[in-house]
Design an enzyme around this catalytic site. Structure first.
Site, PDB file in Angstrom:
ATOM      1  CE  LYS A   1      -2.999 -11.683   6.871  1.00 33.62           C
ATOM      2  NZ  LYS A   1      -2.003 -11.663   5.918  1.00 33.62           N
TER       3      LYS A   1
ATOM      4  CD  GLU B   1      -2.513  -1.259   0.016  1.00 33.58           C
ATOM      5  OE1 GLU B   1      -3.555  -0.163   0.254  1.00 33.58           O
ATOM      6  OE2 GLU B   1      -3.127  -2.341   0.136  1.00 33.58           O
TER       7      GLU B   1
END
Ligand code: NAP
Length: 349
Positions: free
Chosen positions: A225, A210
């Site tokens: 995660k 990004e």
């Protein structure tokens, strides 16, 4: 199965498209006949209590299509809380952006749905990274399913492998590469001898990173995660605030060269055992976790079966949509199991 889709970006659209395109197969193989009754985006909602037509769903899920363009069923005033209480709906598919500071807007969406007795399938890591134990309790209390296969590994069934295929084994620990962007950057630094910044620029130009890459390079994404894996697979009660997290900004070409001279390679490793942490680590070059590019990989250390490694793409709209499908099918199968148990209870089988 009556569904509501909240958040209609890459994953929301890919999921709706996959549901339309696999309609026949889902019905034939799994008895799953999904009807999308609402699609809610930040600007309003498409609502049809009889089920939005497949043709509208396919057109709305095209890249660049806006839900406001479907004027006959678009409602700019629609609110999720009203839709949850007014529409007859069984499952909410939640795919809004991840926020690892507040968990919002996903956290409120998940709570609202479960309190209304609606099952949840989410790909949004934020609420789980911050409040997973409480959300699992809320699901149990309201007797609904909270499913989140797409939050770890995209379409690669990392959670399901551990939870569904390892009955009878004890998982002692696991370690893995849970972020494709940082793996791409570290792989480039290793293979081409470039600096962190040069490799980051290339990751940006390829669309892997990004404009603000901090979720990836400061390791917040793999940490989220890791929290989900640790809670779900290892029964820990952790939030992202409990982890030691080190990103890859400070990895220097000299360290990469030193690792290479010792037959090793530096990878951003998320690990869960005695300690839970994410940090750059040198691993042997012939280790199964030495995957290149944007791949993800996870090794479970088990007592009876030794080490088991799963490797696959960690992201992508279509890939993550496959995890949404898997979760919906799992919810559908649990209906069948419930019906069977009921029937057995009343001596009908
Ligand atoms: N893309 C992947 O490969 C991937 C893989 C695994 C997991 N995920 C996770 O899945 C989720 C969705 O990812 P994505 O790539 O589809 O993101 P995305 O393309 O940015 O889509 C998110 C959508 O949610 C909408 N939204 C924002 N706030 C909302 C609100 N309050 N109510 C309803 N809708 C809202 C956004 O609208 P605006 O654009 O108008 O703000 C956008 O349409 C994220 O949490 C992401 O971390 C993504």
């Amino acid at each position: 199965m009556r569904l509501m889709v909240v958040g209609f970006g890459v994953v929301g659209r890919s999921s709706v498209r996959a549901l339309c395109e696999r309609r026949e197969e889902l019905r034939r193989k799994f008895g799953l006949n999904p009807k999308v009754v609402a699609i809610i985006d930040i600007n309003g909602a498409l609502v049809d209590s009889k089920g939005i037509s497949p043709d509208t769903l396919l057109r709305a899920s095209e890249r660049g299509a806006k839900i406001e363009d479907f004027k006959d069923i678009f409602n700019p005033e629609a609110k999720l809380s009203d839709l949850l209480s007014d529409l007859d709906c069984e499952v909410m598919v939640e795919t809004t952006p991840t926020n690892l500071s507040t968990g919002q807007p996903g956290l409120d969406h998940l709570k609202l749905a479960m309190k209304n007795g609606v099952h949840v399938v989410t790909t949004n890591k934020g609420p789980l990274a911050l409040a997973m134990p409480a959300l699992l309790e809320l699901a149990e209390h309201n007797r609904v399913r909270l499913k989140f296969s797409g939050t770890v590994g995209g379409g690669t069934p990392m959670l399901d492998l551990a939870k569904k295929c390892m009955d009878g084994l004890r998982i002692e620990s696991f370690m893995g590469i849970l972020n494709g962007t940082t793996n791409y950057i570290l792989s480039k630094m290793d293979s081409e001898g470039v600096s962190f910044l040069a490799a980051l620029d290339e990751a940006r130009s390829k669309g892997y990173a990004e404009a603000d890459p901090s979720y990836d390079v400061d390791a917040l994404d793999p940490a989220a995660k890791l929290v989900i894996m640790a809670n779900w697979v290892m029964g820990k009660k952790l939030s992202i605030r409990d982890l030691r997290i080190t990103g890859i900004r400070d990895v220097r070409p000299e360290e990469i060269n030193k690792a290479r001279s010792e037959g090793k390679i530096i990878k951003l490793i998320a690990s869960c055992g005695e300690r839970q942490e994410v940090a750059p680590m040198a691993i042997p070059r012939d280790h199964p976790l030495n995957v290149s590019g944007t791949l993800n990989a996870l090794t479970f250390r088990t007592d009876l079966a030794g080490e088991i490694t799963i490797i696959g793409k960690g992201a992508g709209g279509q890939e993550t949509a496959s995890a949404v499908l898997r979760d919906l099918i799992d919810i559908r199968k649990s209906y069948t199991r419930q019906a069977l148990t009921q029937a057995q209870k009343f001596g009908r089988t």
